[in-house]
Design a protein around this motif. Structure first.
Motif, PDB file in Angstrom:
ATOM      1  N   PHE A 150       0.842  -1.202   0.000  1.00 62.79           N
ATOM      2  CA  PHE A 150       0.000   0.000   0.000  1.00 62.79           C
ATOM      3  C   PHE A 150       0.878   1.253   0.000  1.00 62.79           C
ATOM      4  CE2 PHE A 150      -2.728   3.259   1.885  1.00 62.79           C
ATOM      5  CZ  PHE A 150      -3.888   3.083   1.142  1.00 62.79           C
ATOM      6  N   ARG A 151       2.024   1.148   0.680  1.00 64.03           N
ATOM      7  CA  ARG A 151       3.024   2.217   0.718  1.00 64.03           C
ATOM      8  C   ARG A 151       4.374   1.598   0.394  1.00 64.03           C
ATOM      9  NH1 ARG A 151      -0.028   2.020   5.186  1.00 64.03           N
ATOM     10  NH2 ARG A 151      -1.451   3.753   5.631  1.00 64.03           N
ATOM     11  N   TRP A 152       5.258   2.375  -0.183  1.00 64.95           N
ATOM     12  CA  TRP A 152       6.615   1.907  -0.403  1.00 64.95           C
ATOM     13  C   TRP A 152       7.543   3.097  -0.613  1.00 64.95           C
ATOM     14  CZ3 TRP A 152       2.795   1.364  -4.116  1.00 64.95           C
ATOM     15  CH2 TRP A 152       3.006   1.981  -5.342  1.00 64.95           C
ATOM     16  N   ARG A 212      -2.912   8.487  -2.359  1.00 70.71           N
ATOM     17  CA  ARG A 212      -2.780   9.924  -2.584  1.00 70.71           C
ATOM     18  C   ARG A 212      -2.927  10.185  -4.078  1.00 70.71           C
ATOM     19  NH1 ARG A 212       2.336  11.208   1.279  1.00 70.71           N
ATOM     20  NH2 ARG A 212       3.442  10.492  -0.582  1.00 70.71           N
ATOM     21  N   PRO A 213      -3.793  11.111  -4.474  1.00 69.03           N
ATOM     22  CA  PRO A 213      -4.062  11.306  -5.896  1.00 69.03           C
ATOM     23  C   PRO A 213      -2.817  11.519  -6.750  1.00 69.03           C
ATOM     24  CG  PRO A 213      -5.679  12.486  -4.594  1.00 69.03           C
ATOM     25  CD  PRO A 213      -4.668  11.949  -3.622  1.00 69.03           C
ATOM     26  N   ARG A 214      -1.877  12.332  -6.272  1.00 73.04           N
ATOM     27  CA  ARG A 214      -0.685  12.594  -7.078  1.00 73.04           C
ATOM     28  C   ARG A 214       0.131  11.322  -7.285  1.00 73.04           C
ATOM     29  NH1 ARG A 214       4.143  16.901  -5.576  1.00 73.04           N
ATOM     30  NH2 ARG A 214       5.323  16.676  -7.516  1.00 73.04           N
ATOM     31  N   HIS A 272      -7.186  10.076 -11.143  1.00 72.80           N
ATOM     32  CA  HIS A 272      -7.620  11.249 -11.916  1.00 72.80           C
ATOM     33  C   HIS A 272      -8.469  12.111 -10.981  1.00 72.80           C
ATOM     34  CE1 HIS A 272      -6.571   8.312 -14.996  1.00 72.80           C
ATOM     35  NE2 HIS A 272      -6.413   9.319 -15.823  1.00 72.80           N
ATOM     36  N   ALA A 273      -7.850  12.545  -9.903  1.00 75.65           N
ATOM     37  CA  ALA A 273      -8.580  13.155  -8.798  1.00 75.65           C
ATOM     38  C   ALA A 273      -9.322  14.398  -9.238  1.00 75.65           C
ATOM     39  CB  ALA A 273      -7.624  13.492  -7.661  1.00 75.65           C
ATOM     40  N   ALA A 274     -10.628  14.326  -9.173  1.00 79.52           N
ATOM     41  CA  ALA A 274     -11.500  15.474  -9.444  1.00 79.52           C
ATOM     42  C   ALA A 274     -12.916  15.039  -9.135  1.00 79.52           C
ATOM     43  CB  ALA A 274     -11.396  15.929 -10.904  1.00 79.52           C
ATOM     44  N   LEU A 275     -13.710  15.972  -8.667  1.00 76.30           N
ATOM     45  CA  LEU A 275     -15.127  15.680  -8.507  1.00 76.30           C
ATOM     46  C   LEU A 275     -15.773  15.608  -9.884  1.00 76.30           C
ATOM     47  CD1 LEU A 275     -16.066  17.964  -5.500  1.00 76.30           C
ATOM     48  CD2 LEU A 275     -15.710  15.511  -5.490  1.00 76.30           C
TER      49      LEU A 275
END
Length: 677
Positions: free
Chosen positions: A246-248, A261-263, A303-306
């Motif tokens: 999940f993290r690295w 995280r979106p980025r 593709h973070a956006a509402l």
């Protein structure tokens, strides 16, 4: 697709005044009027300084509210659609209050005056109406379904008009006949949990499908890491090996990657997206980590956006009295429920358990709100006739992390997801296609007291204890070239960095640009590998020693050829453990050391390195036992579905079977097409 046409006025009138339709509309009008009358009477009774609560005046106000709503709601919905995104959310929050404020201001009896007083009364009335509607529905989703149907019919009528057809606006459009595939992911639901819930009769929708023989259920093995990003990278793109956890940590950039995280998610998807994802041919991604190369991406992390102006389902949900307002009120109820359930666990001294306060109090109602939004977005895409839709519903996973995967509150969330599947089934006649439904999960969850609870210290503290360096002249990280700018801003990190995902941990020696083998790790930290392997909370340590080796407290297992010395440390982790660990060792950005916590031989419980009573990410218990429920007449042709990449290939085959995914030409066909005639 032919457009249904009402060819004469008589048939149109019969459609409008059909007895069931008249009864349904009359019932809806009476209920709405009664609700509004009760809410307004209660609100006016509570307000100080109200001069009169005359029944006739209140009935007149009910009519006024209906008239104002009829005029303003279409305008507000148009405004919500035009604003899109955050604008839709903000206007959607106040849309119902605006209707009530205008009605109270226009009230001929003038029982309320002044903006603060009128505004507060409007807010109180809207909240009371949401609670009362929920009580009327007795926990069902009837009102939600009616609103979704209205939205879907409106979309299909507009689509028909754009296609040049004539359609009487009061008549229901005929259901679509072209095939489509709806894939719903129930995040974190293991196959044993789902099977048990079906047998207990707690999932009426899935249970009915299975008992009627329209669908069948089977398990599939997620492998390592058993996390949503890795599974969705495999299911949606066939690229699970790009994600080690999940993290690295990435030594090349000196950056810690967190996949939700979106980025970071956008960067990860760019690495493995080749345009050939599961949803490439006009598909829709809703609420996922990655897009599957979908054309339409709604609430997708990478593709973070509402949702924008084109997502009418988002706008309708926000502006509807049975959408955002209802979810907001019920979300407050979820917080109260959570506080009560957590208190019960403490009073009963239920073990294992973790704290359920803090951010989780906000996550629980947020996940419920997201679920309702996602269902509205699915309904919209079904009405538009999207060929394939993949949506992730996270309610169960969020609650199970803190309550436990088989605890009553987690099962309650699973039951609510089953009701949502029933909603989609009821909406199918309004869809622009004839959808088949596949239900699947991305992983399961394993229960257990946390590593810190069991051993009185965190994994970071254990690593620090065993990380006394042998030399002081270890090389520093390489310097940047003069004038070069890194792709990502580097932040200072510890020489030994522990990155955990459930009961999986990756340990990086951050001063070295390459992955180290055991001889070099032992030279730098002589006690590290042996000390970790002998710790009672750590089941195995995987390290490169002329090939990957799993080291335990009393033996080792060479993964490449299966050679075991002493007691095999893989025995508690099941028959897939060796293949899972070997495949994981080939993942990008793997740690210098890979740790899996120990498994209780009696209960199959694991000890998460995070403070979660229900966890996933590593091996042990049910966390690698995912499930898939699919139409019974479809065959599984990809063996035991070992790993998310195999699930990807199977779903692609089913999409091709339906004819909604274009099959790429074979190599010999490409040669023939390219050859000169």
């Amino acid at each position: 697709m032919p457009v249904p046409v009402v060819r004469d006025r008589r048939s149109a009138l019969r459609a409008v005044f059909a007895w069931p339709r008249v009864v349904d509309r009359s019932r809806a009008v009476i209920r709405s009027a009664a609700t509004t009358f009760f809410v307004l009477s209660f609100t006016l009774w509570l307000m100080p300084g109200v001069r009169s609560t005359d029944v006739l005046d209140t009935m007149g106000l009910v009519v006024l509210v209906a008239a104002v709503g009829a005029v303003l709601r279409p305008l507000l919905l148009a405004g919500v659609v035009a604003l899109g995104g955050w604008g839709a959310m903000l206007l959607g929050v106040v849309a119902q209050i605006i209707v009530m404020v205008v009605a109270l201001e226009l009230d001929p009896s003038k029982r309320l005056s002044g903006w603060p007083t009128v505004g507060f009364a409007a807010l109180l009335a809207v909240v009371c109406a949401a609670i009362l509607d929920w009580m009327f529905d007795s926990g069902t989703e009837d009102t939600f379904v009616k609103e979704a149907r209205r939205l879907m019919r409106g979309i299909r009528r507009r689509k028909a008009r754009q296609a040049g057809g004539r359609l009487i606006t009061l008549r229901r459009p005929a259901p679509g006949q072209e095939p489509g595939l709806l894939m719903v992911q129930l995040d974190g639901v293991s196959e044993p949990v789902l099977r048990w819930a079906v047998r207990a009769g707690n999932l009426p929708t899935i249970g009915r499908w299975l008992r009627a023989g329209t669908h069948t259920m089977r398990g599939w093995h997620t492998g390592l890491p058993s996390t949503t990003p890795a599974s969705q990278a495999g299911i949606l793109h066939g690229a699970s090996q790009q994600i080690p956890g999940f993290r690295w940590y990435e030594k090349e950039t000196g950056r810690l990657i967190v996949s939700n995280r979106p980025r970071d998610a956008a960067m990860i998807e760019r690495r493995f997206s080749d345009g050939d994802g599961l949803l490439r041919d006009g598909g829709v991604s809703i609420g996922n980590a990655f897009s599957g190369d979908a054309v339409t991406r709604l609430l997708t992390v990478s593709h973070a956006a509402l949702p924008g102006r084109s997502a009418r389902g988002w706008a309708a949900f926000m502006a509807s009295p049975f959408g955002f307002t209802r979810a907001l009120v019920l979300g407050v109820g979820e917080v109260i429920t959570e506080l009560h359930q957590a208190r019960l666990q403490r009073r009963r001294n239920l073990q294992p358990r973790v704290s359920r306060s803090g951010a989780f109090l906000a996550l629980r109602p947020a996940s419920m709100l997201l679920r309702d939004v996602n269902i509205s977005l699915i309904a919209e895409q079904m009405a538009r006739g999207a060929p394939a839709v993949y949506c992730d519903l996270v309610d169960y996973d969020e609650v199970a992390h803190h309550a436990g995967p088989a605890r009553p509150e987690s099962m309650r969330q699973l039951e609510s997801l089953d009701r949502m599947l029933g909603v989609l089934e009821r909406l199918a006649p309004e869809a622009g296609r004839r959808y088949r439904i596949v239900i699947l999960s991305d992983h399961g969850q394993s229960q257990g007291a946390t590593f810190r609870q069991r051993h009185g210290e965190t994994l970071d503290e254990v690593v620090e204890r065993f990380s006394v360096p042998d030399r002081a002249d270890a090389p520093a990280a390489p310097a940047e070239e003069p004038g070069a700018e890194p792709d990502f801003p580097a932040t200072p990190v510890a020489p030994l960095l522990v990155v955990s995902s459930g009961n999986l941990a990756l340990i990086y020696l951050t001063r070295f640009p390459e992955r180290l083998d055991r001889s070099r790790i032992d030279r730098e930290y002589p006690q590290l590998v042996s000390g970790l392997a002998k710790h009672p909370g750590i089941g195995l340590v995987v390290v490169d020693d002329d090939g990957p080796v799993a080291v335990g407290a009393a033996g080792s297992h060479r993964l490449a050829d299966g050679t075991v010395e002493g007691v095999d440390p893989l025995l508690p982790y099941g028959p897939h453990a060796r293949a899972d660990l070997l495949r994981h060792q080939r993942a990008a950005h793997i740690g210098d050391l890979v740790l899996i916590s120990s498994v209780d031989p009696v209960t199959d419980e694991v000890a998460a390195f995070e403070e979660l009573v229900g966890s996933h990410g590593g091996l042990g218990g049910w966390q690698t036992d995912a499930m898939i429920v699919h139409p019974a007449d479809w065959q599984i042709t990809h063996g035991d579905l070992d790993g998310p990449d195999a699930v990807h290939r199977q779903l692609v085959e089913w999409l091709e079977l339906l004819g909604v995914r274009k099959r790429p030409p074979a190599e010999d066909e490409v040669y023939l097409m390219a050859a000169p005639s």
